[in-house]
Design a protein around this motif. Structure first.
Motif, short mmCIF file in Angstrom:
data_model
loop_
_atom_site.label_atom_id
_atom_site.label_comp_id
_atom_site.label_asym_id
_atom_site.label_seq_id
_atom_site.Cartn_x
_atom_site.Cartn_y
_atom_site.Cartn_z
N GLU A 1 62.97 61.28 -49.74
CA GLU A 1 61.92 62.12 -50.31
C GLU A 1 60.60 61.36 -50.37
O GLU A 1 59.54 61.90 -50.02
N LEU A 2 60.64 60.11 -50.80
CA LEU A 2 59.42 59.32 -50.91
C LEU A 2 58.73 59.18 -49.54
O LEU A 2 57.52 59.40 -49.42
N ALA A 3 59.50 58.84 -48.52
CA ALA A 3 58.92 58.72 -47.18
C ALA A 3 58.35 60.07 -46.71
O ALA A 3 57.27 60.13 -46.11
N ALA A 4 59.07 61.15 -47.01
CA ALA A 4 58.60 62.48 -46.61
C ALA A 4 57.31 62.85 -47.33
O ALA A 4 56.41 63.45 -46.71
N ILE A 5 57.18 62.51 -48.58
CA ILE A 5 55.96 62.82 -49.33
C ILE A 5 54.74 62.23 -48.64
O ILE A 5 53.72 62.88 -48.49
N VAL A 6 54.84 60.98 -48.21
CA VAL A 6 53.67 60.27 -47.69
C VAL A 6 53.55 60.28 -46.17
O VAL A 6 52.55 59.80 -45.64
N HIS A 7 54.51 60.85 -45.45
CA HIS A 7 54.55 60.67 -43.99
C HIS A 7 53.28 61.16 -43.28
O HIS A 7 52.87 60.59 -42.29
N ASP A 8 52.64 62.20 -43.78
CA ASP A 8 51.45 62.75 -43.11
C ASP A 8 50.17 62.52 -43.90
O ASP A 8 49.18 63.22 -43.70
N THR A 9 50.16 61.52 -44.76
CA THR A 9 49.01 61.31 -45.64
C THR A 9 47.70 61.12 -44.87
O THR A 9 46.65 61.52 -45.34
N ALA A 10 47.76 60.52 -43.69
CA ALA A 10 46.53 60.28 -42.91
C ALA A 10 46.37 61.26 -41.75
O ALA A 10 45.43 61.13 -40.97
N LYS A 11 47.21 62.26 -41.66
CA LYS A 11 47.22 63.20 -40.52
C LYS A 11 45.87 63.88 -40.29
O LYS A 11 45.47 64.12 -39.17
N TYR A 12 45.16 64.17 -41.37
CA TYR A 12 43.90 64.91 -41.24
C TYR A 12 42.67 64.03 -41.42
O TYR A 12 41.57 64.54 -41.61
N TRP A 13 42.86 62.74 -41.34
CA TRP A 13 41.71 61.85 -41.36
C TRP A 13 40.95 62.00 -40.04
O TRP A 13 41.55 62.32 -39.00
N ASN B 1 58.67 51.79 -42.99
CA ASN B 1 59.03 51.94 -41.58
C ASN B 1 59.34 53.39 -41.22
O ASN B 1 59.03 53.84 -40.11
N ALA B 2 59.94 54.13 -42.14
CA ALA B 2 60.20 55.55 -41.87
C ALA B 2 58.90 56.31 -41.67
O ALA B 2 58.81 57.20 -40.83
N VAL B 3 57.86 55.93 -42.42
CA VAL B 3 56.54 56.55 -42.24
C VAL B 3 55.93 56.06 -40.93
O VAL B 3 55.43 56.86 -40.13
N ARG B 4 55.98 54.78 -40.69
CA ARG B 4 55.37 54.16 -39.51
C ARG B 4 55.92 54.73 -38.20
O ARG B 4 55.19 54.89 -37.23
N TYR B 5 57.20 55.06 -38.17
CA TYR B 5 57.84 55.48 -36.92
C TYR B 5 58.23 56.96 -36.89
O TYR B 5 58.99 57.37 -36.03
N HIS B 6 57.68 57.76 -37.81
CA HIS B 6 58.10 59.17 -37.87
C HIS B 6 57.58 60.00 -36.70
O HIS B 6 58.08 61.09 -36.47
N THR B 7 56.60 59.52 -35.96
CA THR B 7 56.12 60.26 -34.79
C THR B 7 56.69 59.69 -33.50
O THR B 7 57.05 60.45 -32.59
N SER B 8 56.78 58.39 -33.41
CA SER B 8 57.18 57.75 -32.16
C SER B 8 58.66 57.45 -32.07
O SER B 8 59.22 57.46 -30.98
N GLY B 9 59.29 57.16 -33.20
CA GLY B 9 60.61 56.56 -33.15
C GLY B 9 60.47 55.12 -32.67
O GLY B 9 59.35 54.65 -32.42
N ARG B 10 61.58 54.44 -32.53
CA ARG B 10 61.61 53.08 -31.99
C ARG B 10 63.06 52.71 -31.71
O ARG B 10 63.98 53.38 -32.19
#
Length: 189
Positions: free
Chosen positions: A44-56, A104-113
């Motif tokens: 839940e914590l990672a999900a809350i913040v995962h897109d925090t910078a999406k609209y910057w 890391n879950a936030v960092r790689y939520h778009t690309s994976g690794r």
């Protein structure tokens, strides 16, 4: 920062429709964590913040990436990838999140690794299949996620790669590495 403060802070960083997406990712990540033996609170914590910078603004994200020596290579690829490393930096340095698994879950939520952790897989899949998503193939990935997290992740990665190829986009190397690594994991079982 407690959970409610964090939610209120993150909500201010995005339009209402993106917050609705975030709520869907939160719900889905908790469900996936419970289903596959992950930590629902971290999910839940990672999900809350995962897109925090999406609209910057793009120039703001680029500046953050350069000034903080984040993954500079990402700047050579689609701008849709940039918010993930920036979001992880913000989560740590602004919101005070210190858990490396969550970051890391936030960092790689778009690309994976390659070698994704259980939490990274949960957040990636939750972001892909949350209830507000509606695009060709999402229902199939949702169905797979009922019993097979790795299968859902692999299907999502392959669909993403195919979509990018169809659009003539360059594919971020970490995404290809994520697919290849996961295919190897599945084969070795």
């Amino acid at each position: 920062m407690d959970r409610l403060q964090l939610i209120n802070t993150v909500k201010q960083e995005m339009p209402e429709r993106r917050w609705l997406h975030t709520e869907g990712v939160m719900q889905t990540a908790i469900e996936l964590a419970r289903r596959f033996g992950g930590d629902p609170e971290k999910a839940e914590l990672a999900a809350i913040v995962h897109d925090t910078a999406k609209y910057w603004a793009v120039d703001r994200m680029e500046r953050m990436i350069r000034e903080n020596n984040l993954d500079i290579q990402v700047l050579q690829y689609e701008k849709e990838l940039w918010h993930a490393p920036v979001g992880a930096w913000v989560a740590e340095h602004v919101y005070g999140i210190t858990d490396s698994e969550v970051l890391n879950a936030v960092r790689y939520h778009t690309s994976g690794r390659a070698g994704m952790s259980l939490l990274e897989k949960i957040v990636w899949v939750a972001d892909y299949i949350e209830p507000g998503r509606s695009f060709p193939g999402v229902e199939q990935v949702r169905a797979i996620s009922e019993t097979d997290l790795d299968g859902a992740l692999l299907s999502g990665l392959m669909r993403t790669i195919d979509f990018l190829k169809e659009k003539g986009k360059h594919i971020y190397p970490l995404t290809l590495e994520a697919r290849d690594s996961l295919q190897q994991e599945i084969l070795e079982r």
